[in-house]
Write a protein that holds these residues in place. Structure first.
Motif, PDB file in Angstrom:
ATOM      1  N   ASP A   3       0.851  -1.188   0.000  1.00  0.00           N
ATOM      2  CA  ASP A   3       0.000   0.000   0.000  1.00  0.00           C
ATOM      3  C   ASP A   3       0.887   1.237   0.000  1.00  0.00           C
ATOM      4  O   ASP A   3       1.531   1.547   0.998  1.00  0.00           O
ATOM      5  CB  ASP A   3      -0.907  -0.020   1.235  1.00  0.00           C
ATOM      6  CG  ASP A   3      -1.793   1.227   1.293  1.00  0.00           C
ATOM      7  OD1 ASP A   3      -1.857   1.951   0.277  1.00  0.00           O
ATOM      8  OD2 ASP A   3      -2.404   1.464   2.338  1.00  0.00           O
ATOM      9  N   SER A   4       0.931   1.934  -1.149  1.00  0.00           N
ATOM     10  CA  SER A   4       1.826   3.078  -1.282  1.00  0.00           C
ATOM     11  C   SER A   4       1.495   4.192  -0.285  1.00  0.00           C
ATOM     12  O   SER A   4       2.367   4.953   0.121  1.00  0.00           O
ATOM     13  CB  SER A   4       1.758   3.638  -2.700  1.00  0.00           C
ATOM     14  OG  SER A   4       2.455   2.786  -3.574  1.00  0.00           O
ATOM     15  N   ALA A   5       0.234   4.285   0.102  1.00  0.00           N
ATOM     16  CA  ALA A   5      -0.170   5.374   0.993  1.00  0.00           C
ATOM     17  C   ALA A   5       0.309   5.160   2.427  1.00  0.00           C
ATOM     18  O   ALA A   5       0.341   6.097   3.216  1.00  0.00           O
ATOM     19  CB  ALA A   5      -1.684   5.535   0.965  1.00  0.00           C
ATOM     20  N   SER A   6       0.683   3.935   2.771  1.00  0.00           N
ATOM     21  CA  SER A   6       1.113   3.700   4.155  1.00  0.00           C
ATOM     22  C   SER A   6       2.490   3.045   4.216  1.00  0.00           C
ATOM     23  O   SER A   6       2.755   2.207   5.068  1.00  0.00           O
ATOM     24  CB  SER A   6       0.077   2.844   4.900  1.00  0.00           C
ATOM     25  OG  SER A   6      -0.076   1.616   4.236  1.00  0.00           O
ATOM     26  N   LEU A   7       3.359   3.467   3.273  1.00  0.00           N
ATOM     27  CA  LEU A   7       4.721   2.917   3.241  1.00  0.00           C
ATOM     28  C   LEU A   7       5.429   3.115   4.576  1.00  0.00           C
ATOM     29  O   LEU A   7       6.167   2.248   5.044  1.00  0.00           O
ATOM     30  CB  LEU A   7       5.554   3.618   2.163  1.00  0.00           C
ATOM     31  CG  LEU A   7       5.382   3.182   0.709  1.00  0.00           C
ATOM     32  CD1 LEU A   7       6.420   3.875  -0.137  1.00  0.00           C
ATOM     33  CD2 LEU A   7       5.492   1.680   0.584  1.00  0.00           C
ATOM     34  N   HIS A   8       5.202   4.306   5.175  1.00  0.00           N
ATOM     35  CA  HIS A   8       5.895   4.648   6.422  1.00  0.00           C
ATOM     36  C   HIS A   8       5.486   3.724   7.558  1.00  0.00           C
ATOM     37  O   HIS A   8       6.157   3.651   8.577  1.00  0.00           O
ATOM     38  CB  HIS A   8       5.622   6.113   6.783  1.00  0.00           C
ATOM     39  CG  HIS A   8       4.165   6.412   6.944  1.00  0.00           C
ATOM     40  ND1 HIS A   8       3.282   6.364   5.882  1.00  0.00           N
ATOM     41  CD2 HIS A   8       3.448   6.756   8.032  1.00  0.00           C
ATOM     42  CE1 HIS A   8       2.063   6.671   6.316  1.00  0.00           C
ATOM     43  NE2 HIS A   8       2.137   6.914   7.616  1.00  0.00           N
ATOM     44  N   LEU A   9       4.360   3.013   7.409  1.00  0.00           N
ATOM     45  CA  LEU A   9       3.911   2.097   8.456  1.00  0.00           C
ATOM     46  C   LEU A   9       4.317   0.657   8.159  1.00  0.00           C
ATOM     47  O   LEU A   9       4.146  -0.223   8.989  1.00  0.00           O
ATOM     48  CB  LEU A   9       2.380   2.165   8.589  1.00  0.00           C
ATOM     49  CG  LEU A   9       1.796   3.538   8.926  1.00  0.00           C
ATOM     50  CD1 LEU A   9       0.283   3.493   8.910  1.00  0.00           C
ATOM     51  CD2 LEU A   9       2.305   4.012  10.282  1.00  0.00           C
ATOM     52  N   SER A  10       4.836   0.423   6.936  1.00  0.00           N
ATOM     53  CA  SER A  10       5.185  -0.952   6.577  1.00  0.00           C
ATOM     54  C   SER A  10       6.501  -1.337   7.238  1.00  0.00           C
ATOM     55  O   SER A  10       7.258  -0.483   7.691  1.00  0.00           O
ATOM     56  CB  SER A  10       5.300  -1.084   5.060  1.00  0.00           C
ATOM     57  OG  SER A  10       6.454  -0.408   4.608  1.00  0.00           O
TER      58      SER A  10
ATOM     59  N   ALA B  57       9.565   1.509   6.128  1.00  0.00           N
ATOM     60  CA  ALA B  57       9.551   2.584   7.114  1.00  0.00           C
ATOM     61  C   ALA B  57      10.896   3.306   7.014  1.00  0.00           C
ATOM     62  O   ALA B  57      11.912   2.697   6.665  1.00  0.00           O
ATOM     63  CB  ALA B  57       9.349   2.015   8.513  1.00  0.00           C
TER      64      ALA B  57
END
Ligand code: CUA
Length: 160
Positions: A44-51, A55
């Motif tokens: 999910d490109s919109a939540s990369l920072h949470l992957s 991160a």
């Protein structure tokens, strides 16, 4: 069915030209070790920072236990992050890239490191760099007004 003699000759000539061109493309691809990326992994490109992998703290170069290297990068308007990665020469390198926003392409001129970075997918490139030196990592898919300035630096060091 009657086919004119010259018509027949031209059919042969154009068939041969086509076969030679397809053959050359195939030879070029094999000789330069060019192959389509075959990794199908969605993200999910919109939540990369949470992957886990993408991160901010987990980006960059990691040396694996078998001596190979994994480089994890995010492509975002307008750069590849981290902005500078350093990998050893003559070592298997696996690049893993994900887009934060739109379609990008990454290419290190003079090497076979090149792939599209499609939003929603993880792009993988497995390669090795025989020649130490500094290479730009350029974006080669138009991604917006700053596309021209979208580049980062790849440094290939001599392996001790
Ligand atoms: Cu990113 Cu062009």
């Amino acid at each position: 069915m009657h086919v004119d003699r010259y018509e027949k000759i031209w059919i042969y000539v154009s068939s041969i030209v086509t076969a030679v061109m397809v053959g050359l493309l195939g030879f070029y691809a094999v000789a330069n070790n060019i192959h389509p990326p075959s990794n199908v992994e969605t993200i999910d490109s919109a939540s990369l920072h949470l992957s886990e992998d993408f991160a901010e703290d987990n980006l960059g170069v990691v040396e694996n236990s078998d001596g190979s290297v994994t480089v994890t990068m995010v492509a975002a308007r307008y750069g590849f992050y981290p902005r500078r990665v350093e990998v050893p020469a003559n070592t298997p390198v696996k690049f893993r890239l994900a887009s934060f926003d739109v379609l990008h392409g990454v290419h290190a001129p003079g090497t076979n490191m090149a792939t599209m970075v499609v939003p929603g997918y993880v792009s993988e490139v497995n390669t090795r760099f025989p020649a130490p030196g500094e290479y730009p990592l350029l974006c080669n898919e138009y991604c917006g007004l700053g596309h021209d300035q979208m580049w980062s630096r790849l440094v290939v060091t001599v392996r001790e």
